[in-house]
Motif scaffolding. Structure first.
Motif, PDB file in Angstrom:
ATOM      1  N   ASP A  35     -10.695 -34.267  16.013  1.00 35.69           N
ATOM      2  CA  ASP A  35     -11.863 -34.089  16.873  1.00 35.69           C
ATOM      3  C   ASP A  35     -12.882 -33.106  16.319  1.00 35.69           C
ATOM      4  OD1 ASP A  35     -10.925 -35.843  18.840  1.00 35.69           O
ATOM      5  OD2 ASP A  35      -9.708 -34.272  19.764  1.00 35.69           O
ATOM      6  N   SER A  36     -12.452 -32.192  15.464  1.00 39.24           N
ATOM      7  CA  SER A  36     -13.322 -31.101  15.020  1.00 39.24           C
ATOM      8  C   SER A  36     -14.296 -31.550  13.940  1.00 39.24           C
ATOM      9  CB  SER A  36     -12.476 -29.937  14.487  1.00 39.24           C
ATOM     10  OG  SER A  36     -11.594 -29.465  15.477  1.00 39.24           O
ATOM     11  N   GLU A  43     -25.232 -30.736  24.203  1.00 42.99           N
ATOM     12  CA  GLU A  43     -25.948 -30.624  22.936  1.00 42.99           C
ATOM     13  C   GLU A  43     -25.947 -29.187  22.431  1.00 42.99           C
ATOM     14  OE1 GLU A  43     -29.779 -32.412  23.629  1.00 42.99           O
ATOM     15  OE2 GLU A  43     -29.010 -34.389  23.117  1.00 42.99           O
ATOM     16  N   ILE A  44     -24.747 -28.608  22.364  1.00 45.78           N
ATOM     17  CA  ILE A  44     -24.554 -27.261  21.850  1.00 45.78           C
ATOM     18  C   ILE A  44     -23.283 -27.238  21.008  1.00 45.78           C
ATOM     19  CG2 ILE A  44     -25.719 -26.064  23.751  1.00 45.78           C
ATOM     20  CD1 ILE A  44     -22.977 -25.578  24.985  1.00 45.78           C
ATOM     21  N   LYS A  89     -14.921 -31.567  22.644  1.00 43.88           N
ATOM     22  CA  LYS A  89     -15.850 -32.304  21.793  1.00 43.88           C
ATOM     23  C   LYS A  89     -16.893 -33.041  22.641  1.00 43.88           C
ATOM     24  CE  LYS A  89     -17.738 -34.579  18.412  1.00 43.88           C
ATOM     25  NZ  LYS A  89     -18.752 -33.916  17.568  1.00 43.88           N
ATOM     26  N   LEU A  90     -16.445 -33.697  23.707  1.00 44.87           N
ATOM     27  CA  LEU A  90     -17.378 -34.404  24.591  1.00 44.87           C
ATOM     28  C   LEU A  90     -18.326 -33.424  25.288  1.00 44.87           C
ATOM     29  CD1 LEU A  90     -14.949 -37.026  26.180  1.00 44.87           C
ATOM     30  CD2 LEU A  90     -16.704 -37.428  24.427  1.00 44.87           C
ATOM     31  N   MET A  91     -17.828 -32.241  25.615  1.00 52.48           N
ATOM     32  CA  MET A  91     -18.671 -31.220  26.227  1.00 52.48           C
ATOM     33  C   MET A  91     -19.784 -30.786  25.262  1.00 52.48           C
ATOM     34  SD  MET A  91     -17.526 -27.483  27.679  1.00 52.48           S
ATOM     35  CE  MET A  91     -16.224 -28.216  28.666  1.00 52.48           C
ATOM     36  N   ALA A  92     -19.435 -30.609  23.993  1.00 50.50           N
ATOM     37  CA  ALA A  92     -20.432 -30.238  22.989  1.00 50.50           C
ATOM     38  C   ALA A  92     -21.528 -31.290  22.895  1.00 50.50           C
ATOM     39  CB  ALA A  92     -19.761 -30.049  21.630  1.00 50.50           C
ATOM     40  N   MET A  93     -21.141 -32.551  22.951  1.00 53.39           N
ATOM     41  CA  MET A  93     -22.108 -33.638  22.867  1.00 53.39           C
ATOM     42  C   MET A  93     -22.928 -33.745  24.145  1.00 53.39           C
ATOM     43  SD  MET A  93     -19.651 -36.440  20.975  1.00 53.39           S
ATOM     44  CE  MET A  93     -20.921 -37.680  20.844  1.00 53.39           C
ATOM     45  N   GLU A  94     -22.276 -33.544  25.308  1.00 53.35           N
ATOM     46  CA  GLU A  94     -22.975 -33.663  26.584  1.00 53.35           C
ATOM     47  C   GLU A  94     -24.070 -32.607  26.723  1.00 53.35           C
ATOM     48  OE1 GLU A  94     -22.034 -32.984  31.361  1.00 53.35           O
ATOM     49  OE2 GLU A  94     -20.385 -33.247  29.940  1.00 53.35           O
ATOM     50  N   LYS A 117     -24.134 -26.697  14.634  1.00 49.96           N
ATOM     51  CA  LYS A 117     -25.147 -27.619  15.142  1.00 49.96           C
ATOM     52  C   LYS A 117     -24.804 -28.124  16.532  1.00 49.96           C
ATOM     53  CE  LYS A 117     -26.930 -29.392  10.747  1.00 49.96           C
ATOM     54  NZ  LYS A 117     -27.406 -30.621  10.064  1.00 49.96           N
ATOM     55  N   PRO A 118     -25.829 -28.526  17.287  1.00 49.75           N
ATOM     56  CA  PRO A 118     -25.581 -29.098  18.614  1.00 49.75           C
ATOM     57  C   PRO A 118     -24.644 -30.297  18.534  1.00 49.75           C
ATOM     58  CG  PRO A 118     -27.917 -28.654  18.322  1.00 49.75           C
ATOM     59  CD  PRO A 118     -27.276 -28.440  16.981  1.00 49.75           C
ATOM     60  N   GLY A 119     -23.722 -30.377  19.501  1.00 48.53           N
ATOM     61  CA  GLY A 119     -22.803 -31.506  19.555  1.00 48.53           C
ATOM     62  C   GLY A 119     -21.563 -31.353  18.716  1.00 48.53           C
ATOM     63  N   GLN A 120     -21.430 -30.234  17.995  1.00 46.80           N
ATOM     64  CA  GLN A 120     -20.272 -30.046  17.129  1.00 46.80           C
ATOM     65  C   GLN A 120     -19.147 -29.307  17.850  1.00 46.80           C
ATOM     66  OE1 GLN A 120     -21.506 -27.925  13.602  1.00 46.80           O
ATOM     67  NE2 GLN A 120     -21.920 -29.811  12.486  1.00 46.80           N
ATOM     68  N   LEU A 121     -17.922 -29.680  17.513  1.00 54.44           N
ATOM     69  CA  LEU A 121     -16.755 -28.895  17.887  1.00 54.44           C
ATOM     70  C   LEU A 121     -16.304 -28.146  16.644  1.00 54.44           C
ATOM     71  CD1 LEU A 121     -14.465 -28.030  19.774  1.00 54.44           C
ATOM     72  CD2 LEU A 121     -13.224 -30.103  19.094  1.00 54.44           C
ATOM     73  N   ILE A 122     -16.344 -26.817  16.726  1.00 52.85           N
ATOM     74  CA  ILE A 122     -15.905 -25.957  15.621  1.00 52.85           C
ATOM     75  C   ILE A 122     -14.603 -25.295  16.043  1.00 52.85           C
ATOM     76  CG2 ILE A 122     -16.453 -23.951  14.198  1.00 52.85           C
ATOM     77  CD1 ILE A 122     -19.292 -25.643  15.964  1.00 52.85           C
ATOM     78  N   THR A 123     -13.535 -25.584  15.345  1.00 54.02           N
ATOM     79  CA  THR A 123     -12.232 -25.026  15.697  1.00 54.02           C
ATOM     80  C   THR A 123     -11.865 -23.928  14.719  1.00 54.02           C
ATOM     81  OG1 THR A 123     -11.523 -27.148  16.618  1.00 54.02           O
ATOM     82  CG2 THR A 123      -9.809 -25.540  16.125  1.00 54.02           C
TER      83      THR A 123
END
Length: 449
Positions: free
Chosen positions: A391-392, A359-360, A352-357, A203-209
């Motif tokens: 963070d993930s 929205e990917i 993580k912040l990049m994912a939120m910024e 989902k947008p905004g997620q960090l998947i590790t």
């Protein structure tokens, strides 16, 4: 005088075109069709003259009050008078002069484009001036100043402000209903692996590790996932790789897409049968202009962020980012006394912040400690930092069930497990078996009997 000196008496006037501003407003006062065309191009803030901003707002307010609006200098003048703004804009006479100044209402779109372009030039000047002032002050990190400036420039280029956000329940309600009716989040991405899709949504905004030991398949998973999004789903994807160069990435992608032996691709020793397969997939690869492989040296968060803005500026905003791999990235602003665990924590938080910024979903590939070899991995096995776990949103651990001697000859030869170790929006602990096709640089779905 050197190249950086400027004469003190040099006067620089902000870019503006008063004639175009008057022509836009005059056209709107004469034609309701002109109002629709102008509003699609400019907004009040685009006008340099504050009086023109007020008139533009008054026209659009009168236009939106009823199904059969009457918009002309008299009705708009009355609205301005009721709001106490008539004298501020020069009185009713000025409204009539605006009408008289219109060469042709059919050209309103061109007038509006001129107004918009002048406003964009002023934005460039204002943004550059703010960045220069902060740089001269030398009180902030250079990367932070550059990131903020690039965000403002990108916002100007796309017609949005970095501060334009919709946070209220009212703003969110319509899209939430759409998700309920669709039965899933329409913005979520799937993976190439059916059983994994039953458990995890990207989902947008997620960090998947994604964690694995050396040679454990994390790069295969990252490339397979990115190619699925870009080639199968036709959504722009970015792979930022510090692990491999562009040529090796292309070899792996070609092996997976064309089912050609990876070793022969790397050594450039293709058979005629291999060439037939490569040519068969050539059209698909040539049209994959939305699939970006960035193998720039010394990749940093700022460089990945800049690449994302570059993609958006070229009309292909990324739908997913794969960073390969986290512990190889160069940290920024960590300080000379920071240890590697602190640096990796900064990188993890930054992704993580990049994912939120943007929205990917951002997929970060990460390396395990050596202590994980020979057993099923745990979330505590990530090399250098435990912050990755915090963070993930989703953590996938990869494990190959090898024989006791470390060879791929045991009862589960050719298999690899993807363990869903963390899943904020779903079940944890699920183990998804896949087929490890290393010779094709591919992880395939497991075929159950």
């Amino acid at each position: 005088m050197n190249d950086f000196d400027q004469p003190d008496d040099l006067e620089r006037r902000p870019p503006t075109d008063a004639e175009a501003e008057r022509a836009v407003l005059g056209s709107m006062l004469l034609s309701q069709h002109a109002i629709d065309r102008a509003v699609a191009i400019v907004e009040p803030a685009a006008f340099y003259n504050p009086a023109h901003q007020t008139i533009f707002e008054a026209i659009t307010a009168v236009y939106s009050r009823s199904r059969t609006p009457k918009v002309d200098p008299i009705t708009v003048g009355e609205a301005l008078g009721q709001a106490g703004d008539l004298n501020k804009i020069g009185g009713k006479d000025y409204l009539h002069r605006l009408v008289a100044a219109v060469p042709a209402t059919s050209h309103v779109e061109r007038y509006a484009e001129i107004v918009r372009d002048k406003a964009l030039l002023r934005t460039v000047i204002e943004t550059a001036t703010r960045a220069a002032s902060r740089a001269y002050a030398q009180q902030e990190e250079a990367g932070e100043i550059l990131d903020d400036a690039m965000a403002e420039f990108q916002g100007a280029a796309t017609g949005t402000s970095p501060l334009e956000v919709k946070l209220s329940v009212g703003d969110r309600w319509g899209s939430f209903l759409d998700e309920l009716q669709a039965g899933k989040d329409p913005r979520a991405l799937d993976t190439p692996w059916h059983e994994l899709n039953d458990v995890v949504e990207l989902k947008p905004g997620q960090l998947i590790t994604v964690g694995a030991a050396t040679g454990g398949g994390k790069s295969l998973l990252g490339m397979n996932l990115a190619s699925h999004v870009a080639i199968r789903r036709n959504r722009p994807a970015l792979v930022a790789s510090l692990e491999m160069g562009g040529s090796e990435l292309m070899a792996r992608l070609t092996a997976a897409e064309a089912s050609v032996d990876l070793d022969r691709l790397i050594r450039r020793k293709l058979t005629d049968h291999d060439w037939a397969k490569v040519i068969k997939t050539s059209d698909r690869m040539q049209n994959a202009s939305n699939f970006i492989l960035d193998d720039s040296p010394n990749l940093t968060l700022s460089k990945i962020r800049a690449r994302l803005r570059w993609m958006a500026g070229h009309g292909n905003p990324a739908a997913i980012v794969v960073a390969d791999y986290l512990q190889l990235m160069t940290p920024e602003g960590s300080g000379s006394n920071a240890n590697r665990a602190q640096e990796v924590a900064l990188l993890s938080r930054g992704l993580k912040l990049m994912a939120m910024e943007f929205e990917i979903p951002v997929v970060a590939l990460a390396q395990f400690n050596r202590g994980s070899v020979g057993r099923q991995p745990l979330v505590t096995d990530f090399k250098d930092s435990s912050a990755i776990e915090q963070d993930s949103n989703v953590i996938l651990l990869m494990h190959r069930p090898l024989a006791e001697d470390g060879t791929d000859t045991g009862p589960r030869a050719g298999e690899i497990d993807v363990i869903v170790a963390k899943n904020r929006n779903g079940a944890n602990g699920r183990i998804i078996p896949l087929i490890f096709q290393g010779h094709y640089a591919r992880l395939a779905n497991y075929q159950h009997n």
